[in-house]
Write an enzyme that holds these catalytic residues in place. Sequence first.
Site, PDB file in Angstrom:
ATOM      1  N   ASP A 112      44.326  18.955  31.429  1.00 33.01           N
ATOM      2  CA  ASP A 112      45.408  19.749  30.847  1.00 33.01           C
ATOM      3  C   ASP A 112      45.632  19.464  29.367  1.00 33.01           C
ATOM      4  O   ASP A 112      46.595  19.962  28.769  1.00 33.01           O
ATOM      5  CB  ASP A 112      46.689  19.563  31.668  1.00 33.01           C
ATOM      6  CG  ASP A 112      46.583  20.276  33.005  1.00 33.01           C
ATOM      7  OD1 ASP A 112      46.011  21.385  33.033  1.00 33.01           O
ATOM      8  OD2 ASP A 112      47.032  19.731  34.023  1.00 33.01           O
ATOM      9  N   ASP A 173      43.410  26.452  37.831  1.00 34.61           N
ATOM     10  CA  ASP A 173      44.270  26.286  36.655  1.00 34.61           C
ATOM     11  C   ASP A 173      43.455  25.972  35.383  1.00 34.61           C
ATOM     12  O   ASP A 173      43.907  26.219  34.264  1.00 34.61           O
ATOM     13  CB  ASP A 173      45.267  25.137  36.862  1.00 34.61           C
ATOM     14  CG  ASP A 173      45.792  24.986  38.280  1.00 34.61           C
ATOM     15  OD1 ASP A 173      45.081  25.387  39.218  1.00 34.61           O
ATOM     16  OD2 ASP A 173      46.884  24.442  38.462  1.00 34.61           O
ATOM     17  N   GLY A 231      35.976  24.777  49.268  1.00 35.57           N
ATOM     18  CA  GLY A 231      37.251  25.060  48.622  1.00 35.57           C
ATOM     19  C   GLY A 231      38.385  24.488  49.443  1.00 35.57           C
ATOM     20  O   GLY A 231      38.335  24.537  50.680  1.00 35.57           O
ATOM     21  N   THR A 233      42.918  23.735  49.327  1.00 37.72           N
ATOM     22  CA  THR A 233      44.153  23.873  48.553  1.00 37.72           C
ATOM     23  C   THR A 233      44.746  22.513  48.279  1.00 37.72           C
ATOM     24  O   THR A 233      44.372  21.506  48.876  1.00 37.72           O
ATOM     25  CB  THR A 233      45.172  24.775  49.262  1.00 37.72           C
ATOM     26  OG1 THR A 233      46.123  25.207  48.283  1.00 37.72           O
ATOM     27  CG2 THR A 233      45.885  24.067  50.404  1.00 37.72           C
ATOM     28  N   ARG A 245      50.413  30.745  42.244  1.00 41.19           N
ATOM     29  CA  ARG A 245      50.256  30.341  40.846  1.00 41.19           C
ATOM     30  C   ARG A 245      48.782  30.178  40.486  1.00 41.19           C
ATOM     31  O   ARG A 245      48.385  30.455  39.360  1.00 41.19           O
ATOM     32  CB  ARG A 245      51.061  29.075  40.543  1.00 41.19           C
ATOM     33  CG  ARG A 245      51.166  28.820  39.054  1.00 41.19           C
ATOM     34  CD  ARG A 245      52.340  27.961  38.630  1.00 41.19           C
ATOM     35  NE  ARG A 245      52.224  26.582  39.024  1.00 41.19           N
ATOM     36  CZ  ARG A 245      52.955  26.006  39.954  1.00 41.19           C
ATOM     37  NH1 ARG A 245      53.867  26.714  40.611  1.00 41.19           N
ATOM     38  NH2 ARG A 245      52.799  24.740  40.253  1.00 41.19           N
ATOM     39  N   TRP A 249      47.091  31.846  37.323  1.00 41.82           N
ATOM     40  CA  TRP A 249      46.287  31.149  36.302  1.00 41.82           C
ATOM     41  C   TRP A 249      44.946  31.865  36.148  1.00 41.82           C
ATOM     42  O   TRP A 249      44.409  31.969  35.030  1.00 41.82           O
ATOM     43  CB  TRP A 249      46.026  29.699  36.688  1.00 41.82           C
ATOM     44  CG  TRP A 249      47.167  28.721  36.698  1.00 41.82           C
ATOM     45  CD1 TRP A 249      47.425  27.793  37.677  1.00 41.82           C
ATOM     46  CD2 TRP A 249      48.176  28.489  35.685  1.00 41.82           C
ATOM     47  NE1 TRP A 249      48.523  27.021  37.339  1.00 41.82           N
ATOM     48  CE2 TRP A 249      48.996  27.417  36.123  1.00 41.82           C
ATOM     49  CE3 TRP A 249      48.454  29.083  34.452  1.00 41.82           C
ATOM     50  CZ2 TRP A 249      50.082  26.946  35.387  1.00 41.82           C
ATOM     51  CZ3 TRP A 249      49.547  28.611  33.714  1.00 41.82           C
ATOM     52  CH2 TRP A 249      50.337  27.560  34.182  1.00 41.82           C
TER      53      TRP A 249
HETATM   54  N1  GLY Z   1      48.583  23.279  36.744  1.00 33.04           N
HETATM   55  C1  GLY Z   1      49.426  22.641  37.696  1.00 33.04           C
HETATM   56  C2  GLY Z   1      50.342  23.575  38.364  1.00 33.04           C
HETATM   57  O1  GLY Z   1      50.280  24.765  38.141  1.00 33.04           O
HETATM   58  O2  GLY Z   1      51.155  23.093  39.130  1.00 33.04           O
END
Ligand code: GLY
Length: 395
Positions: A112, A173, A231, A233, A245, A249
């Site tokens: 990040d 993300d 894959g 989660t 989310r 992203w």
């Molecule tokens: N990138 C971490 C989240 O969206 O929680």
Amino acid sequence: MKQVALEAIAKPERFLSARPLGKEELTGAFKEASGKISKYMHNFTERFPDACASKNVYHPVANCQWTCSFHTGMLWLCYEMTGEQGFRDVAEAQVNSFYDRLFDEKRMATHDIGFLYTLSCIADYKLSGNEKSKSAALIAADLLMRRYKPLGQFIQSWGPNTNAPETYRVIIDSMMNLPLLYWASQTSGNPKYYDTAVCHLETVLNNIIRPDASTFHTYYFDPETGAPVKGMTNQGYSDDSCWSRGQAWGIYGLAFSYLYTKDERLIGLYKRLANYFLNRLPDDYIAYWDLIFTEGNEPRDSSASAIALCGILEMDKHLPDSDPDKAVYKGAALRTLRSMIENYTTKDVPESNGLLLHGVYHLPAGVGIDECTLWGDYFYMEALVRMLKDWKLYW
Ligand code: GLY
């Protein structure tokens, strides 16, 4: 790109038209939001709002979260829109803290770095030409590059930068951290950042996007061979559901990668991911926390809708007027933003120092459920700015 049979996906026709948002409504919403930031920013010069609020109030933390720069980004947006020096002073104090963070290995052990240095140092460089911030962001890009795994051809998302099987994975993300690399190539003239971003992107496209246009949150690879494994989660409902989310992203990340690469395949993928997301929204157009839910009392994740909204607004700039889907996305953006302005802001919650209500951080872990989230606030504000002017991106 891997050839797979794609499933057909319906166009979200119900968004075809929408009541426009007037300048007064947008200005009023921005004033309300920047007023909140101004009222509370002096609590956040040395420290930053936590990733999510508690009863809609953020408490101060050190510059150690992946989210800290979202506050800096909002300060820059407020400065850009109002010209008020007060916003800039606090933003600059925060940017200083990002210079220090660069040299703390522990706090930089994350992908990040893209979020962190784009909305702090790159924003500063773009707005004020600050060379020190430019250099800091280029160092940040180098640190992000070190997480690249040549065998699997991806930038490792989480955890210590080793080849341990439990951390040898990507998360969707990560698409949002690529603009730092694209920018670094443009700014330095060195193509290595761009090339790495494109390799990572290809791995994400090949493995994280499912044939029905939903997405995995995370994807593991074999550290011995680099081959895809499975894959899974982390923050979603189940391994085979679609975390809202994460999908958002993906939508915004595709728009950014299109912006920098002009790879036409990304437009089709963007439309598929956006349609999947929009087809699953409830009546007020704000997503539940996982797209497996389309009605009922599950918590919403307003932050997912704010991210998708910014992605749609970005891609709208690139779709020609002749694009048959343009009106659908425009309608979706207007309906989403109106719903947020009318029913999701903290305007009637005076004790809150956040902006956007009803987000979710990590439901399976019981963290930040039905709360303001720092990134939800940021993307809500970015959407307002995008609607109010021809915004030159920090990304
Ligand atoms: N990138 C971490 C989240 O969206 O929680």
